[in-house]
Design an enzyme around this catalytic site. Structure first.
Site, PDB file in Angstrom:
ATOM      1  N   ASN A 212      -7.015  -2.245  -6.929  1.00 42.55           N
ATOM      2  CA  ASN A 212      -7.255  -3.773  -7.047  1.00 42.55           C
ATOM      3  C   ASN A 212      -6.802  -4.336  -8.609  1.00 42.55           C
ATOM      4  OD1 ASN A 212      -8.007  -4.023  -4.315  1.00 42.55           O
ATOM      5  ND2 ASN A 212      -9.863  -3.419  -4.843  1.00 42.55           N
TER       6      ASN A 212
ATOM      7  N   HIS B   3     -16.035  -3.931   6.365  1.00 45.25           N
ATOM      8  CA  HIS B   3     -15.339  -3.773   4.977  1.00 45.25           C
ATOM      9  C   HIS B   3     -15.667  -4.536   3.963  1.00 45.25           C
ATOM     10  CE1 HIS B   3     -13.113  -0.870   7.442  1.00 45.25           C
ATOM     11  NE2 HIS B   3     -12.797  -1.702   8.080  1.00 45.25           N
TER      12      HIS B   3
ATOM     13  N   ARG C 159     -25.359  -8.778  -3.037  1.00 44.75           N
ATOM     14  CA  ARG C 159     -24.488  -9.996  -2.963  1.00 44.75           C
ATOM     15  C   ARG C 159     -25.413 -10.599  -2.195  1.00 44.75           C
ATOM     16  NH1 ARG C 159     -18.032  -8.661  -2.260  1.00 44.75           N
ATOM     17  NH2 ARG C 159     -18.109  -6.895  -3.674  1.00 44.75           N
TER      18      ARG C 159
ATOM     19  N   GLY D 255      -8.659  -6.774   3.347  1.00 40.09           N
ATOM     20  CA  GLY D 255      -9.672  -7.149   4.320  1.00 40.09           C
ATOM     21  C   GLY D 255      -9.937  -6.487   5.502  1.00 40.09           C
TER      22      GLY D 255
ATOM     23  N   LYS E 161       0.749  -1.270  -0.030  1.00 41.22           N
ATOM     24  CA  LYS E 161      -0.130  -0.026  -0.128  1.00 41.22           C
ATOM     25  C   LYS E 161       0.971   1.210  -0.154  1.00 41.22           C
ATOM     26  CE  LYS E 161      -4.359  -1.787   1.388  1.00 41.22           C
ATOM     27  NZ  LYS E 161      -5.304  -1.280   2.481  1.00 41.22           N
TER      28      LYS E 161
ATOM     29  N   HIS F 279     -17.575   5.254  -0.430  1.00 32.53           N
ATOM     30  CA  HIS F 279     -16.428   4.332  -0.954  1.00 32.53           C
ATOM     31  C   HIS F 279     -16.950   4.530  -2.541  1.00 32.53           C
ATOM     32  CE1 HIS F 279     -13.879   0.757  -1.814  1.00 32.53           C
ATOM     33  NE2 HIS F 279     -14.638   0.941  -2.822  1.00 32.53           N
TER      34      HIS F 279
ATOM     35  N   GLU G  84      -2.762   7.618   8.004  1.00 35.05           N
ATOM     36  CA  GLU G  84      -3.498   8.865   7.094  1.00 35.05           C
ATOM     37  C   GLU G  84      -4.344   9.501   8.036  1.00 35.05           C
ATOM     38  OE1 GLU G  84      -5.825   6.172   4.335  1.00 35.05           O
ATOM     39  OE2 GLU G  84      -3.959   6.106   2.925  1.00 35.05           O
ATOM     40  N   LYS G  85      -4.850  10.803   7.396  1.00 39.03           N
ATOM     41  CA  LYS G  85      -6.198  11.437   7.814  1.00 39.03           C
ATOM     42  C   LYS G  85      -7.148  10.526   7.806  1.00 39.03           C
ATOM     43  CE  LYS G  85      -8.100  15.221   8.882  1.00 39.03           C
ATOM     44  NZ  LYS G  85      -7.902  15.971  10.365  1.00 39.03           N
TER      45      LYS G  85
ATOM     46  N   ARG H 265      -7.322  -6.472 -10.728  1.00 45.12           N
ATOM     47  CA  ARG H 265      -8.290  -7.759 -10.913  1.00 45.12           C
ATOM     48  C   ARG H 265      -9.684  -7.248 -11.213  1.00 45.12           C
ATOM     49  NH1 ARG H 265     -11.369  -7.639  -6.412  1.00 45.12           N
ATOM     50  NH2 ARG H 265     -10.184  -7.428  -4.548  1.00 45.12           N
TER      51      ARG H 265
HETATM   52  P1  ADP Z   1      -8.330  -2.830   2.889  1.00 43.59           P
HETATM   53  O1  ADP Z   1      -7.384  -3.386   1.716  1.00 43.59           O
HETATM   54  O2  ADP Z   1      -7.752  -3.800   4.387  1.00 43.59           O
HETATM   55  O3  ADP Z   1      -9.700  -3.501   2.449  1.00 43.59           O
HETATM   56  P2  ADP Z   1      -8.394  -0.268   2.450  1.00 43.59           P
HETATM   57  O4  ADP Z   1      -7.223   0.950   2.597  1.00 43.59           O
HETATM   58  O5  ADP Z   1      -8.988  -0.514   1.041  1.00 43.59           O
HETATM   59  O6  ADP Z   1      -8.188  -1.520   3.278  1.00 43.59           O
HETATM   60  O7  ADP Z   1      -9.471   0.207   3.469  1.00 43.59           O
HETATM   61  C1  ADP Z   1     -10.776  -0.248   3.820  1.00 43.59           C
HETATM   62  C2  ADP Z   1     -11.671   0.517   4.367  1.00 43.59           C
HETATM   63  O8  ADP Z   1     -11.101   0.885   5.410  1.00 43.59           O
HETATM   64  C3  ADP Z   1     -12.087   1.638   3.501  1.00 43.59           C
HETATM   65  O9  ADP Z   1     -13.180   1.260   2.619  1.00 43.59           O
HETATM   66  C4  ADP Z   1     -12.645   2.567   4.557  1.00 43.59           C
HETATM   67  O10 ADP Z   1     -14.057   2.196   5.111  1.00 43.59           O
HETATM   68  C5  ADP Z   1     -11.874   2.496   5.735  1.00 43.59           C
HETATM   69  N1  ADP Z   1     -10.615   3.415   5.650  1.00 43.59           N
HETATM   70  C6  ADP Z   1      -9.583   3.249   5.070  1.00 43.59           C
HETATM   71  N2  ADP Z   1      -8.780   4.457   5.266  1.00 43.59           N
HETATM   72  C7  ADP Z   1      -9.541   5.209   5.643  1.00 43.59           C
HETATM   73  C8  ADP Z   1      -9.231   6.868   6.032  1.00 43.59           C
HETATM   74  N3  ADP Z   1      -8.265   7.186   5.744  1.00 43.59           N
HETATM   75  N4  ADP Z   1     -10.205   7.332   6.713  1.00 43.59           N
HETATM   76  C9  ADP Z   1     -11.473   6.688   6.826  1.00 43.59           C
HETATM   77  N5  ADP Z   1     -11.676   5.413   6.578  1.00 43.59           N
HETATM   78  C10 ADP Z   1     -10.917   4.870   6.021  1.00 43.59           C
END
Ligand code: ADP
Length: 448
Positions: free
Chosen positions: A290, A236, A338, A165, A117, A209, A201-202, A292
């Site tokens: 992603n 998630h 789903r 995940g 990431k 999403h 991250e903030k 894929r």
């Molecule tokens: P993973 O790969 O584990 O699914 P992601 O980076 O895609 O992780 O983040 C999954 C979820 O976590 C996001 O869809 C959101 O709901 C929450 N999330 C991730 N980063 C942030 C952020 N900076 N602020 C608020 N929510 C976040």
């Protein structure tokens, strides 16, 4: 290089999805299956099938040698990985290519870059994609974490660079929460991924999403196919997805879409990809890519009238994209729900034997499922047993069609998440498209 035969390294509805595309293209298909899946629908529908091992995935659907052997035995020219399993495994892609078999998907290098990431974020930032404000790369110790968090401003989220995940992610609302969030994110990440690197991250408090579908030909050309709003999530996990997004207008779509298409064109990306963003107050913040085909790709197919799997196979054969950006015009609205073999209200997995099965039909209704009456769902794999996708001329029509299609489905003998969707459709917020990534969890908690 035209394919005579494609091996599908997957199971369930996505294996059927690929078999269907192969058949329409006149390409023979090979199903692989574990001993638990001998009676599965993908085995019945493919032209040939090979048993690749016992039920646990590491010994079958994740086994490199077993899958490569199945390719060699059947003379398949290419492997389609579906989603999950080996679809984002760079080492597998390398080995497939070393055997002169084509992997239908991106290059190993792109999978590797986007799988980490921090590297993914850095790459995207350099390509002009807007990212969530945060640390520049990994944060080695608590002292640095405190400094970075103070600069960004609380709340912040500590995330695992190897994450997936939703694991290894911890929220710190204030400076007092940070030591604990930092420690637990690291230890969870170490346990889950064998890597304790984290970044900060903030934390966005009420984002949606929104993800952008991109498609490249591997030769520097790429297009975007708009967005999907997948904000309705539980732990998630997405449960309801729609395209276009209820709050994204054409100008916004083109702006972010072109940024994404340019970014993947510049790295010579090949095939389907999804760039995921959090969207808050009119701004996009990249979170991950992603590399894929995604579970929810049919809503995009619905509004653009294209076949993304056919397109994946085409570009893997070295053919150009069959559509240009100008050809891609949004037509109507599509929604996917789903259907999981899970018992509400706790979403407890409940595999078992299906009694009667009746799929919905009619105008604008698509049911992607590997179910059939009398089928026994094995307990070893994902609980997704079907996706109901509807298309209408506008969102209102899609919602009515979803409600109508839900009233037709019959799945007897097992518990499913179907009742959830009747409940959602009765909600004014869902009717109005008024929801963020926390809406579903709050609603579920309120249902008691
Ligand atoms: P993973 O790969 O584990 O699914 P992601 O980076 O895609 O992780 O983040 C999954 C979820 O976590 C996001 O869809 C959101 O709901 C929450 N999330 C991730 N980063 C942030 C952020 N900076 N602020 C608020 N929510 C976040």
């Amino acid at each position: 290089m035209m394919f005579d035969k494609i091996l599908i390294a997957n199971r369930g509805e996505i294996a059927l999805r690929v078999i269907r595309a192969c058949r329409e293209m006149g390409i023979r298909s090979v199903a692989v299956h574990s001993t638990a899946d001998s009676d599965a629908m993908h085995v019945r529908l493919a032209d040939e099938s090979v048993c690749i091992g016992p039920p646990p995935s590491p010994q079958s659907y994740l086994s490199f040698p077993n899958i490569i052997s199945a390719c060699e035995i059947t003379g398949a020219d290419a492997i389609h990985p579906g989603y999950g399993f080996l679809s984002e495994n760079a080492a597998f892609v390398q080995i497939v290519e070393d055997h002169d078999i084509t992997f239908i998907g991106p290059k190993a290098e792109h999978i590797r870059v986007m799988g980490d990431k921090i590297t993914a974020k850095e790459t995207m930032k350099n390509l002009g994609v807007p990212c969530v404000p945060g640390s520049d790369g990994g944060v080695p110790d608590l002292e640095t974490a405190e400094k970075v968090a103070a600069e960004i401003g609380y709340p912040v989220i500590v995330k695992a660079t190897a994450g997936g995940g939703g694991r290894g992610m911890k929220l710190a609302k204030t400076a007092a929460d940070l030591p604990n969030a930092f420690r637990t994110a690291r230890s969870e990440s170490k346990a889950a991924f064998g890597n304790d690197e984290v970044y900060i991250e903030k934390y966005l408090t009420k984002p949606r999403h929104i993800e952008i579908q991109v498609f490249g030909d591997g030769k520097g050309n790429a297009v975007h196919l708009g967005e999907r709003d997948c904000s309705l999530q539980r732990r998630h996990q997405k449960v309801f997805e729609e395209a276009p997004g209820p709050v994204i207008d054409a100008e916004t779509r083109n702006r972010i879409g072109n940024i994404c298409a340019d970014a993947v064109a510049r790295i010579n990306y090949i095939g389907a990809g999804t760039i995921e963003f959090l969207f808050e107050d009119g701004e996009f913040y990249f979170i991950e890519m992603n590399t894929r085909l995604q579970v929810e790709h049919p809503v995009t197919e619905g509004i653009f009238g294209v076949d993304l799997v056919r397109e994946q196979i085409r570009v893997a054969q070295g053919l150009p994209l069959s559509f240009s950006q100008d050809d891609l015009v949004v037509n109507g609205h599509a929604i996917e729900v789903r259907i999981n073999a899970e018992k509400l209200p706790n979403f407890t997995p409940c595999p078992g034997t299906v009694g009667m099965y009746h799929a919905p039909g009619g105008l604008g209704v698509r049911m992607d499922s590997a179910l059939y009456g009398g089928y026994t769902i094995p307990p070893y794999y994902d609980s997704l047993i079907g996706k109901l996708i509807v298309h209408g001329r506008d969102r209102e029509e899609a919602l009515s069609r979803l409600q109508r299609a839900l009233s037709e489905i019959v799945i007897e003998g097992i518990d499913t998440t179907l009742p959830l969707f009747d409940g959602l459709l009765a909600e004014p917020d869902i009717r109005a498209g008024n929801y963020d990534i926390h809406w579903l969890e709050k609603w579920l908690a309120a249902q008691g």
